[in-house]
Scaffold this motif. Structure first.
Motif, PDB file in Angstrom:
ATOM      1  N   GLU A 167       2.322  10.913   5.998  1.00  0.00           N
ATOM      2  CA  GLU A 167       1.798  10.479   7.571  1.00  0.00           C
ATOM      3  C   GLU A 167       0.480   9.576   7.668  1.00  0.00           C
ATOM      4  O   GLU A 167       0.643   8.626   8.423  1.00  0.00           O
ATOM      5  CB  GLU A 167       1.340  11.809   8.571  1.00  0.00           C
ATOM      6  CG  GLU A 167       2.548  12.526   8.652  1.00  0.00           C
ATOM      7  CD  GLU A 167       2.678  13.047   9.955  1.00  0.00           C
ATOM      8  OE1 GLU A 167       3.864  13.279  10.762  1.00  0.00           O
ATOM      9  OE2 GLU A 167       1.609  13.601  10.574  1.00  0.00           O
TER      10      GLU A 167
ATOM     11  N   LYS B 242      -1.308   2.288   8.091  1.00  0.00           N
ATOM     12  CA  LYS B 242      -0.929   0.903   8.259  1.00  0.00           C
ATOM     13  C   LYS B 242      -0.616   0.626   9.705  1.00  0.00           C
ATOM     14  O   LYS B 242      -0.873  -0.601  10.071  1.00  0.00           O
ATOM     15  CB  LYS B 242       0.774   1.288   7.858  1.00  0.00           C
ATOM     16  CG  LYS B 242       0.864   0.984   6.482  1.00  0.00           C
ATOM     17  CD  LYS B 242       2.284   0.950   6.023  1.00  0.00           C
ATOM     18  CE  LYS B 242       2.283   0.806   4.587  1.00  0.00           C
ATOM     19  NZ  LYS B 242       3.749   1.308   3.936  1.00  0.00           N
TER      20      LYS B 242
ATOM     21  N   LYS C  68       1.466   6.280   6.997  1.00  0.00           N
ATOM     22  CA  LYS C  68       1.936   5.252   8.312  1.00  0.00           C
ATOM     23  C   LYS C  68       0.867   5.026   9.248  1.00  0.00           C
ATOM     24  O   LYS C  68       0.634   3.898   9.931  1.00  0.00           O
ATOM     25  CB  LYS C  68       2.948   6.260   9.067  1.00  0.00           C
ATOM     26  CG  LYS C  68       4.162   6.233   8.207  1.00  0.00           C
ATOM     27  CD  LYS C  68       5.194   7.014   9.089  1.00  0.00           C
ATOM     28  CE  LYS C  68       6.624   7.324   8.276  1.00  0.00           C
ATOM     29  NZ  LYS C  68       7.296   8.449   8.333  1.00  0.00           N
ATOM     30  N   ILE C  69      -0.182   6.090   9.361  1.00  0.00           N
ATOM     31  CA  ILE C  69      -1.530   5.992  10.422  1.00  0.00           C
ATOM     32  C   ILE C  69      -2.105   4.573   9.970  1.00  0.00           C
ATOM     33  O   ILE C  69      -2.249   3.717  10.733  1.00  0.00           O
ATOM     34  CB  ILE C  69      -1.944   7.136  10.565  1.00  0.00           C
ATOM     35  CG1 ILE C  69      -1.173   8.277  11.304  1.00  0.00           C
ATOM     36  CG2 ILE C  69      -3.302   7.122  11.298  1.00  0.00           C
ATOM     37  CD1 ILE C  69      -1.602   9.567  11.346  1.00  0.00           C
TER      38      ILE C  69
ATOM     39  N   TYR D 240       2.626  10.132 -15.821  1.00  0.00           N
ATOM     40  CA  TYR D 240       2.906  10.710 -14.310  1.00  0.00           C
ATOM     41  C   TYR D 240       2.004  12.031 -14.193  1.00  0.00           C
ATOM     42  O   TYR D 240       1.556  12.252 -13.124  1.00  0.00           O
ATOM     43  CB  TYR D 240       4.428  10.825 -14.117  1.00  0.00           C
ATOM     44  CG  TYR D 240       4.599  11.212 -12.786  1.00  0.00           C
ATOM     45  CD1 TYR D 240       4.031  10.520 -11.709  1.00  0.00           C
ATOM     46  CD2 TYR D 240       5.136  12.543 -12.552  1.00  0.00           C
ATOM     47  CE1 TYR D 240       4.446  10.793 -10.555  1.00  0.00           C
ATOM     48  CE2 TYR D 240       5.292  13.169 -11.107  1.00  0.00           C
ATOM     49  CZ  TYR D 240       4.974  12.311 -10.059  1.00  0.00           C
ATOM     50  OH  TYR D 240       5.176  12.594  -8.977  1.00  0.00           O
TER      51      TYR D 240
ATOM     52  N   VAL E 249       4.273  18.509  -6.160  1.00  0.00           N
ATOM     53  CA  VAL E 249       5.640  17.714  -6.240  1.00  0.00           C
ATOM     54  C   VAL E 249       6.423  18.618  -7.419  1.00  0.00           C
ATOM     55  O   VAL E 249       5.757  19.122  -8.367  1.00  0.00           O
ATOM     56  CB  VAL E 249       5.473  16.298  -6.410  1.00  0.00           C
ATOM     57  CG1 VAL E 249       6.489  15.601  -6.908  1.00  0.00           C
ATOM     58  CG2 VAL E 249       4.580  15.680  -5.602  1.00  0.00           C
ATOM     59  N   TYR E 250       7.619  18.447  -7.196  1.00  0.00           N
ATOM     60  CA  TYR E 250       8.432  19.178  -8.056  1.00  0.00           C
ATOM     61  C   TYR E 250       9.391  18.043  -8.678  1.00  0.00           C
ATOM     62  O   TYR E 250      10.020  17.408  -8.143  1.00  0.00           O
ATOM     63  CB  TYR E 250       9.351  20.199  -7.527  1.00  0.00           C
ATOM     64  CG  TYR E 250      10.503  20.693  -8.200  1.00  0.00           C
ATOM     65  CD1 TYR E 250      10.141  21.524  -9.597  1.00  0.00           C
ATOM     66  CD2 TYR E 250      11.897  20.977  -8.134  1.00  0.00           C
ATOM     67  CE1 TYR E 250      11.173  22.088 -10.556  1.00  0.00           C
ATOM     68  CE2 TYR E 250      12.855  21.639  -8.867  1.00  0.00           C
ATOM     69  CZ  TYR E 250      12.505  21.918 -10.025  1.00  0.00           C
ATOM     70  OH  TYR E 250      13.421  22.623 -10.821  1.00  0.00           O
TER      71      TYR E 250
ATOM     72  N   CYS F 108      -1.426  10.956 -13.691  1.00  0.00           N
ATOM     73  CA  CYS F 108      -1.761   9.675 -12.299  1.00  0.00           C
ATOM     74  C   CYS F 108      -2.151  10.636 -11.301  1.00  0.00           C
ATOM     75  O   CYS F 108      -2.807   9.852 -10.127  1.00  0.00           O
ATOM     76  CB  CYS F 108      -0.637   9.013 -12.255  1.00  0.00           C
ATOM     77  SG  CYS F 108       0.658   9.675 -11.168  1.00  0.00           S
TER      78      CYS F 108
ATOM     79  N   LEU G  62       1.743  16.742   0.435  1.00  0.00           N
ATOM     80  CA  LEU G  62       2.576  15.531   0.397  1.00  0.00           C
ATOM     81  C   LEU G  62       2.856  14.979   1.807  1.00  0.00           C
ATOM     82  O   LEU G  62       2.948  13.826   2.233  1.00  0.00           O
ATOM     83  CB  LEU G  62       3.620  15.591  -0.278  1.00  0.00           C
ATOM     84  CG  LEU G  62       4.407  14.623  -0.835  1.00  0.00           C
ATOM     85  CD1 LEU G  62       3.501  13.996  -1.783  1.00  0.00           C
ATOM     86  CD2 LEU G  62       5.752  14.799  -1.737  1.00  0.00           C
TER      87      LEU G  62
ATOM     88  N   THR H  45       1.220   8.019  -1.211  1.00  0.00           N
ATOM     89  CA  THR H  45       1.965   9.152  -1.881  1.00  0.00           C
ATOM     90  C   THR H  45       2.101   8.797  -3.311  1.00  0.00           C
ATOM     91  O   THR H  45       2.544   9.781  -4.126  1.00  0.00           O
ATOM     92  CB  THR H  45       3.113   9.439  -1.174  1.00  0.00           C
ATOM     93  OG1 THR H  45       4.140   8.110  -1.230  1.00  0.00           O
ATOM     94  CG2 THR H  45       2.877   9.656   0.276  1.00  0.00           C
ATOM     95  N   LYS H  46       2.057   7.559  -3.981  1.00  0.00           N
ATOM     96  CA  LYS H  46       2.286   7.215  -5.166  1.00  0.00           C
ATOM     97  C   LYS H  46       1.684   8.434  -6.306  1.00  0.00           C
ATOM     98  O   LYS H  46       2.388   8.782  -7.274  1.00  0.00           O
ATOM     99  CB  LYS H  46       1.994   5.785  -5.427  1.00  0.00           C
ATOM    100  CG  LYS H  46       2.692   5.448  -6.680  1.00  0.00           C
ATOM    101  CD  LYS H  46       2.510   3.949  -7.022  1.00  0.00           C
ATOM    102  CE  LYS H  46       2.606   3.416  -8.266  1.00  0.00           C
ATOM    103  NZ  LYS H  46       2.407   2.142  -8.556  1.00  0.00           N
TER     104      LYS H  46
ATOM    105  N   MET I 238       0.962  -0.981   0.095  1.00  0.00           N
ATOM    106  CA  MET I 238      -0.078  -0.172  -0.148  1.00  0.00           C
ATOM    107  C   MET I 238       0.989   1.186  -0.080  1.00  0.00           C
ATOM    108  O   MET I 238       1.980   1.295   0.712  1.00  0.00           O
ATOM    109  CB  MET I 238      -0.785  -0.051   1.178  1.00  0.00           C
ATOM    110  CG  MET I 238      -2.101   0.698   1.222  1.00  0.00           C
ATOM    111  SD  MET I 238      -2.542   1.145   2.884  1.00  0.00           S
ATOM    112  CE  MET I 238      -1.185   2.247   3.539  1.00  0.00           C
ATOM    113  N   GLU I 239       0.612   2.082  -0.877  1.00  0.00           N
ATOM    114  CA  GLU I 239       1.591   3.454  -1.070  1.00  0.00           C
ATOM    115  C   GLU I 239       0.498   4.522  -1.300  1.00  0.00           C
ATOM    116  O   GLU I 239       0.265   4.587  -2.391  1.00  0.00           O
ATOM    117  CB  GLU I 239       2.722   3.145  -1.877  1.00  0.00           C
ATOM    118  CG  GLU I 239       3.870   4.111  -1.780  1.00  0.00           C
ATOM    119  CD  GLU I 239       4.762   3.613  -2.874  1.00  0.00           C
ATOM    120  OE1 GLU I 239       4.563   2.626  -3.556  1.00  0.00           O
ATOM    121  OE2 GLU I 239       5.714   4.575  -2.885  1.00  0.00           O
TER     122      GLU I 239
END
Lengths: 275, 288
Positions: A178, A184, A181-182, A67, A11-12, A70, A173, A4-5, A1-2
């Motif tokens: 965060e 998960k 992580k939470i 990209y 994002v730069y 997405c 981002l 931020t992908k 699971m991700e």
């Protein structure tokens, strides 16, 4: 699971293309012009041209098209919902009914409106994504500050406003990381986010959003301390190490944008002469 | 409940310009009741690897089998797997959300839909295991706890799910020496008394040297060394090139050895080292 992908907003993506080298002010003004143009487009032909132009800019900036797009993935449900709302709730006096169900009926005008608004949001998002992907956060700040400087004269603290906006953009981002992580940590304790009925699913959000908000406040506080520790006092008396310069690339970009605007306006007028 | 990993690869942001390959062809086996130290420099892939063990990550390539459950299979029961494999995160703030200690610890058992009496028993037992007195603490406000206490609540919250494997992800980072000792005491007890398999991720070689029976050393997403704690720490040059320090005890022993004292290599246990050093000092330098 991700999580931020698929986040591209804020994002730069560093690069050496001429789009990257443009003065941030040029890019911001160009984005503003393009977004304003979007508001006046009421037919499909100009959108076709708009699509070609957007693709050309994406290619010129060296961003892989997959990209750049997405970031739209997480927005897709919202776009679809909006389209349905327009389809069923918008109606014009002489509209023709296409589908009718219970108390709802979809008209051709609603369909047209739904398509237009969805396209508008799509392009709005894409334009802003291209802007942030090709402009570093520092130059974006400098550009916005410089453009909003005249507002200081009427007492608006433009520098502080820009700083707040940029920090908000950065936090998109950070908060997503965060959240990842939470989620998960709670999944590890047995929460099944994709199971259960609506009430259970809503209840599952508490163990996620509570820590997220608490951590966000903590982070904000730490950020304030860190800024004050480096003597940040707002915009007053701040000078720049790098000053902004507009060069030949910016002039050519200006010409391109003007030509494009002219073309779009011409198409709008020829398709819909009554405007 | 063994863990079997074959040919595991993982990339972050796969398919974007930011793609970052963090695990390359990992093969490993962890047996029941082991205490494994998972070490490596930061960004080496320790956490990513460990999060495959309880199906927080599903393999992009390769196979992870935990207690006979292949996490890539479509009908694998990942929820029950996650209850069997507990994961304690480095930062307890990511996990704690309820207003009181008791409520937060009971969250895991509640998601398992256990009876109220059983939930209370589990909370009580878990708090006892981590050394928090039930009557004193179960009504305490979580956000008024100290860092060490919060971590203990976080561990108790995972223990209350009755895991057979416990993954501890750098749980002593940022604690003061006392809080650290307390937490490590809890971990040691869990392994010795409850026979829980423990996977201990840490940046502190001192902790790993004392606690772990076996070490898996990871560097840049590849397994760089596997073996008993003694065997791995004997490869001091390898550890140093990777950017890891030797445990303090080994540093002292190495320095003494360089001065000519006769000491066995790879001393890890403080007590054992104390005896060896004092007898070496009595013997005097080699050749004197």
């Amino acid at each position: 699971m991700e999580l931020t992908k698929n986040i591209t907003l804020g994002v730069y993506l560093p690069g050496e293309t001429s789009i990257h080298r443009l003065d941030p002010r040029t890019k911001i003004i160009a984005a503003a012009i393009l977004i304003t143009l979007l508001l006046f487009i009421k037919s499909y032909q100009p959108y076709g041209l708009f699509m070609l132009f957007t693709i050309a800019v994406i290619i010129a900036s060296g961003i892989p098209i997959s990209y750049a797009l997405c970031g739209l993935k997480p927005m897709l449900p919202v776009l679809v919902l909006m389209w349905f709302f327009q389809l069923f709730l918008y109606s014009a006096p002489e509209a023709e009914v296409i589908v009718s169900w219970w108390i709802f009926s979809a008209t051709d005008a609603g369909l047209h409106m739904g398509n237009l608004i969805t396209l508008r949001v799509f392009f709005l998002f894409t334009i802003i994504t291209i802007l942030t992907l090709t402009t570093s956060i520092v130059s974006l700040t400098d550009g916005l500050e410089s453009l909003l400087k005249p507002l200081r004269m009427i007492g608006i603290p433009s520098q502080e406003l820009v700083m707040t906006m940029i920090i908000a953009l950065r936090f998109v981002l950070i908060l997503a990381e965060e959240l990842d992580k939470i989620i998960k940590a709670q999944m590890a304790r047995g929460v099944a986010f994709d199971r259960g009925n609506f009430i259970q699913k809503t209840r599952n959000l508490f163990p996620v959003f509570l820590p997220l908000f608490i951590n966000a406040f903590k982070r904000a506080e730490e950020l304030i301390v860190a800024m004050e520790a480096r003597s940040y006092t707002g915009g007053k008396g701040r000078t720049k190490m790098k000053t902004l310069h507009m060069g030949r690339v910016d002039r050519s970009a200006g010409v391109v944008i003007m030509l494009f605007t002219g073309l779009i306006v011409y198409i709008i007028l020829s398709v819909n002469p009554q405007i | 409940m063994p863990i079997e990993v074959t040919g595991l690869c993982h990339s972050y942001k796969k398919g974007t310009p930011f793609e970052n390959k963090v695990l390359h062809e990992i093969n490993l086996h962890i047996a029941d009741g082991e205490f494994v130290g998972l070490i490596g420099p930061t960004q080496s892939g320790k956490t990513t690897l460990a999060q495959h063990f309880n199906a927080l990550f599903i393999p992009q390539k390769g196979i992870v089998v935990v207690n006979g459950c292949n996490t890539s299979e479509k009908n694998a029961d990942l929820i029950s797997l996650r209850q069997q494999v507990g994961y304690v995160f480095q930062n307890p703030d990511y996990q704690l959300f309820a207003s009181t200690v008791g409520e937060d610890i009971s969250f895991g058992p509640k998601t398992q839909k256990l009876a109220a009496g059983e939930i209370e028993n589990r909370v009580r037992a878990a708090m006892e295991q981590v050394g928090l007195d039930y009557d004193t603490f179960h009504r305490r406000d979580i956000f008024a706890l100290s860092g060490g206490q919060k971590r203990r609540v976080a561990i108790a919250g995972v223990l209350a799910c009755h895991p057979q494997i416990l993954i501890l992800d750098d749980i002593t980072a940022g604690l003061d020496p006392r809080g650290r000792e307390e937490i490590l005491g809890v971990v040691r007890k869990l392994h010795r008394e409850e026979k829980i398999t423990i996977i201990f991720i840490s940046n502190s070689m001192d902790e790993v040297a004392v606690l772990a029976e076996r070490i898996i050393l990871i560097d840049q997403g590849r397994i760089s060394a596997v073996g008993s704690t003694r065997e791995v720490f004997k490869q001091s040059d390898k550890l140093r090139t990777i950017g890891l320090e030797l445990p303090e005890i080994m540093n002292i022993a190495n320095k003494l050895r360089a001065c000519g004292y006769h000491l066995p290599s790879a001393l890890l246990d403080p007590e054992e080292a104390l005896n060896a050093i004092s007898s070496a000092l009595e013997e005097g330098r080699v050749g004197n």
